[in-house]
Design a protein around this motif. Structure first.
Motif, short mmCIF file in Angstrom:
data_model
loop_
_atom_site.label_atom_id
_atom_site.label_comp_id
_atom_site.label_asym_id
_atom_site.label_seq_id
_atom_site.Cartn_x
_atom_site.Cartn_y
_atom_site.Cartn_z
N VAL A 1 0.86 -1.19 0.00
CA VAL A 1 0.00 0.00 0.00
C VAL A 1 0.89 1.24 0.00
O VAL A 1 1.88 1.30 0.73
CB VAL A 1 -0.93 0.02 1.23
N SER A 2 0.53 2.24 -0.82
CA SER A 2 1.30 3.48 -0.91
C SER A 2 0.48 4.66 -0.44
O SER A 2 -0.77 4.65 -0.52
CB SER A 2 1.74 3.74 -2.36
N LEU A 3 1.16 5.69 0.03
CA LEU A 3 0.48 6.93 0.39
C LEU A 3 -0.26 7.49 -0.82
O LEU A 3 -1.39 7.98 -0.70
CB LEU A 3 1.51 7.95 0.90
N SER A 4 0.36 7.41 -1.99
CA SER A 4 -0.23 7.97 -3.21
C SER A 4 -1.51 7.26 -3.65
O SER A 4 -2.25 7.78 -4.50
CB SER A 4 0.78 7.94 -4.36
N ASP A 5 -1.79 6.08 -3.08
CA ASP A 5 -3.04 5.37 -3.40
C ASP A 5 -4.27 6.15 -2.96
O ASP A 5 -5.38 5.86 -3.43
CB ASP A 5 -3.07 3.99 -2.72
N PHE A 6 -4.08 7.13 -2.08
CA PHE A 6 -5.23 7.79 -1.46
C PHE A 6 -5.41 9.24 -1.92
O PHE A 6 -6.04 10.03 -1.23
CB PHE A 6 -5.09 7.73 0.07
N LYS A 7 -4.86 9.56 -3.09
CA LYS A 7 -5.11 10.90 -3.63
C LYS A 7 -6.61 11.08 -3.83
O LYS A 7 -7.31 10.17 -4.27
CB LYS A 7 -4.38 11.07 -4.97
N GLY A 8 -7.09 12.27 -3.49
CA GLY A 8 -8.53 12.53 -3.51
C GLY A 8 -9.12 12.50 -2.12
O GLY A 8 -10.28 12.85 -1.93
N LYS A 9 -8.31 12.06 -1.15
CA LYS A 9 -8.76 12.01 0.24
C LYS A 9 -7.75 12.74 1.13
O LYS A 9 -6.56 12.82 0.80
CB LYS A 9 -8.91 10.57 0.72
N VAL A 10 -8.23 13.24 2.26
CA VAL A 10 -7.34 13.76 3.29
C VAL A 10 -6.75 12.56 4.03
O VAL A 10 -7.49 11.67 4.45
CB VAL A 10 -8.09 14.68 4.28
N VAL A 11 -5.44 12.51 4.15
CA VAL A 11 -4.78 11.36 4.77
C VAL A 11 -4.10 11.78 6.08
O VAL A 11 -3.31 12.73 6.11
CB VAL A 11 -3.73 10.73 3.83
N VAL A 12 -4.42 11.06 7.15
CA VAL A 12 -3.76 11.25 8.44
C VAL A 12 -2.80 10.09 8.63
O VAL A 12 -3.23 8.93 8.67
CB VAL A 12 -4.77 11.29 9.61
N VAL A 13 -1.52 10.36 8.73
CA VAL A 13 -0.51 9.32 8.92
C VAL A 13 -0.04 9.34 10.37
O VAL A 13 0.37 10.38 10.88
CB VAL A 13 0.68 9.52 7.96
N ASP A 14 -0.10 8.19 11.01
CA ASP A 14 0.34 8.02 12.39
C ASP A 14 1.57 7.12 12.38
O ASP A 14 1.46 5.93 12.09
CB ASP A 14 -0.79 7.40 13.21
N VAL A 15 2.74 7.68 12.66
CA VAL A 15 3.97 6.88 12.73
C VAL A 15 4.17 6.48 14.19
O VAL A 15 4.32 7.35 15.06
CB VAL A 15 5.18 7.67 12.19
N TRP A 16 4.18 5.18 14.46
CA TRP A 16 4.15 4.71 15.84
C TRP A 16 4.89 3.39 15.97
O TRP A 16 5.44 2.85 15.00
CB TRP A 16 2.69 4.55 16.30
N ALA A 17 4.90 2.82 17.20
CA ALA A 17 5.46 1.49 17.45
C ALA A 17 4.83 0.91 18.70
O ALA A 17 4.37 1.66 19.58
CB ALA A 17 6.99 1.57 17.63
N THR A 18 4.81 -0.39 18.80
CA THR A 18 4.17 -1.05 19.95
C THR A 18 4.93 -0.81 21.24
O THR A 18 4.36 -0.89 22.34
CB THR A 18 4.08 -2.56 19.72
N TRP A 19 6.25 -0.52 21.14
CA TRP A 19 7.07 -0.31 22.34
C TRP A 19 7.04 1.14 22.83
O TRP A 19 7.64 1.45 23.86
CB TRP A 19 8.52 -0.70 22.06
N CYS A 20 6.35 2.01 22.10
CA CYS A 20 6.35 3.45 22.41
C CYS A 20 5.18 3.80 23.33
O CYS A 20 4.01 3.77 22.91
CB CYS A 20 6.27 4.23 21.09
N GLY A 21 5.49 4.14 24.58
CA GLY A 21 4.46 4.49 25.55
C GLY A 21 3.58 5.65 25.12
O GLY A 21 2.35 5.56 25.16
N PRO A 22 4.16 6.79 24.71
CA PRO A 22 3.34 7.92 24.25
C PRO A 22 2.47 7.57 23.04
O PRO A 22 1.36 8.09 22.90
CB PRO A 22 4.38 8.99 23.89
N CYS A 23 2.98 6.68 22.18
CA CYS A 23 2.18 6.24 21.02
C CYS A 23 0.92 5.51 21.50
O CYS A 23 -0.19 5.77 21.03
CB CYS A 23 2.98 5.31 20.13
#
Length: 449
Positions: free
Chosen positions: A325-347
């Motif tokens: 899946v690519s970010l560019s697949d969603f042109k035409g929509k507003v995209v919210v990207v959440d960069v996270w990890a399972t080990w990250c407490g604040p995430c």
């Protein structure tokens, strides 16, 4: 008799031509007897920070620097791994002088030896008093222990400042102000960033008022202090939190404004490139030195492509079923990207807020929530299990560590939220978190377009 071999480093600071009567470099030598330290650094104040300008390997604990310094300047010896304001042996000097230091146990504990100038004796005694009231590396000493000593300490700093006297009236004016301001900075740093106890808003207010009354930052001499930039940053954060108003440097000297602006770039404090441009409008005209202008140009070149309205940098990763899946697949929509990890407490702390936001916007057809995990391959099953156990919505991609997305968008810390518009352009590469109501406002505004 034992012969010492010094590690000699010759430095040219480029502060102007050396006058014929003063063409012998400043010699800084000494012995450091601090455990596990095998290299020493020489520091000077640049743009409101201590900047490491040279290093020397210790030879049986001995070191030596030869410095071309036509004008008296504040310098420090410290370990090369720490460019902070503490843990420094501080002194002043210029061409034709010889500084000898003996540093024992901790870097901040030092004595000056030989023919010591009156101002260096004052600095030595003052720094010893500073360490006594504001000791390094004592986790049990908090603002509560410090508070009863504040008034006497500030009075003492003024007493030391009055002792400063030499034939160099320009440097004397700086050193007097340095001693008084260092006391306030040290208290401020310790008060607001304690080891084991955090002051309430009410406990912060008196000190903020005291600093506001005594430090106006209206002299360019403040900009020469190696703690100037950190002092401004701490005041900014606490004034915003405690007083609920925007940090104001309107009355500050231009050199101080320049330090503040450069420090925000250095500490990566700008959430978006547009935030940088707003401060550039405020403070850019205060900057005239070539070295500082070069830093601004470098920042623009590095970050300008991430400004609002710039094309997004595409990325492609597998989803939870292995489909690419690519970010560019969603042109035409507003995209919210959440960069996270399972080990990250604040995430993980943002997950409930993110689910709430998704619920509130579920009637909107033109928005996509795209979560990109930077967990490593060994944690892929943990990633899948957390998505299921937390009933996380949106589309989930697995980046296998801080890979292309982190490099493209300069992501060094998570959680990181980014927003892209319907045309595939950047809205913000460092957007508010879901726990901040500003993210919802941002998204609703984009959805209207």
């Amino acid at each position: 008799m034992k012969t010492f071999i010094f590690a000699l480093t010759f430095l040219i600071f480029g502060l102007g031509a050396v006058h014929a009567k003063n063409d012998t470099p400043l010699l800084v030598e000494g012995k450091m007897e601090v455990k596990y330290v095998n290299e020493v650094g020489l520091y000077r104040s640049v743009d409101g920070f201590w900047e490491l300008v040279a290093t020397a390997k210790l030879n049986d604990g001995n070191f030596c620097f030869a410095v071309n310094l036509p004008q008296t300047e504040l310098l420090a010896i410290g370990v090369t791994q720490n460019t902070a304001t503490k843990d420094k042996a501080i002194f002043c000097g210029k061409n034709g002088e010889r500084i000898k230091l003996n540093i024992t146990k901790q870097v901040g504990n030092y004595t000056l030896e030989g023919n010591v100038s009156p101002n260096n004796r004052i600095l030595e005694a003052w720094e010893r008093e500073y360490q006594r009231v504001l000791p390094d590396n004592d986790v049990n000493y908090t603002f509560r222990e410090l508070y009863p000593q504040v008034d006497d300490f500030l009075k003492t700093s003024k007493e030391y400042a009055t002792k400063v006297k030499s034939k160099d009236t320009e440097f004397d004016a700086f050193l007097k102000l340095f001693i008084e301001t260092q006391a306030l900075y040290g208290i401020c740093y310790f008060h607001f960033l304690p080891s084991l106890a955090a002051p309430s808003k009410e406990e912060r207010l008196p000190l903020l008022n005291t600093i506001g009354e005594q430090v106006k930052f209206d002299s360019p001499l403040y900009a020469k202090m190696p703690f100037c930039s950190l002092f401004l940053t701490i005041l900014k954060v606490n004034q915003t939190v405690v007083k609920g108003k925007e940090f104001n440097l309107d009355q500050a000297a231009d050199a101080v404004k320049a330090n503040y602006f450069l420090s925000q770039m250095k500490m990566d404090a700008y959430r978006t490139y547009d935030d940088f441009l707003k401060d550039y409008e405020k403070y850019g005209k205060s900057i005239t030195e070539k070295s500082q202008l070069a830093k601004i140009d470098a920042y623009k070149e590095k970050n300008g492509y991430m400004g609002a309205g710039q094309p997004a940098i595409d990325f492609t990763y597998p989803d939870i079923d292995g489909k690419m899946v690519s970010l560019s697949d969603f042109k035409g929509k507003v995209v919210v990207v959440d960069v996270w990890a399972t080990w990250c407490g604040p995430c993980k702390g943002e997950i409930p807020h993110l689910k709430k936001l998704e619920k509130e916007l579920e009637g909107q057809q033109d928005i996509v929530f795209l979560a990109v995990s930077v967990d490593k391959a060994k944690d892929k099953n943990t990633w899948k299990e957390m998505i299921k156990s937390e009933q996380m919505g949106g589309i989930h991609l697995f980046a296998n560590g801080f890979s292309a997305i982190a490099e493209s968008y300069q992501i060094t810390a998570i959680p990181r939220f980014m927003v892209f518009d319907k045309r595939g352009n950047i809205v913000s590469t460092n957007a508010p978190r879901p726990s901040d109501p500003q993210l919802k406002k941002l998204l609703l505004n984009e959805l209207k377009k």
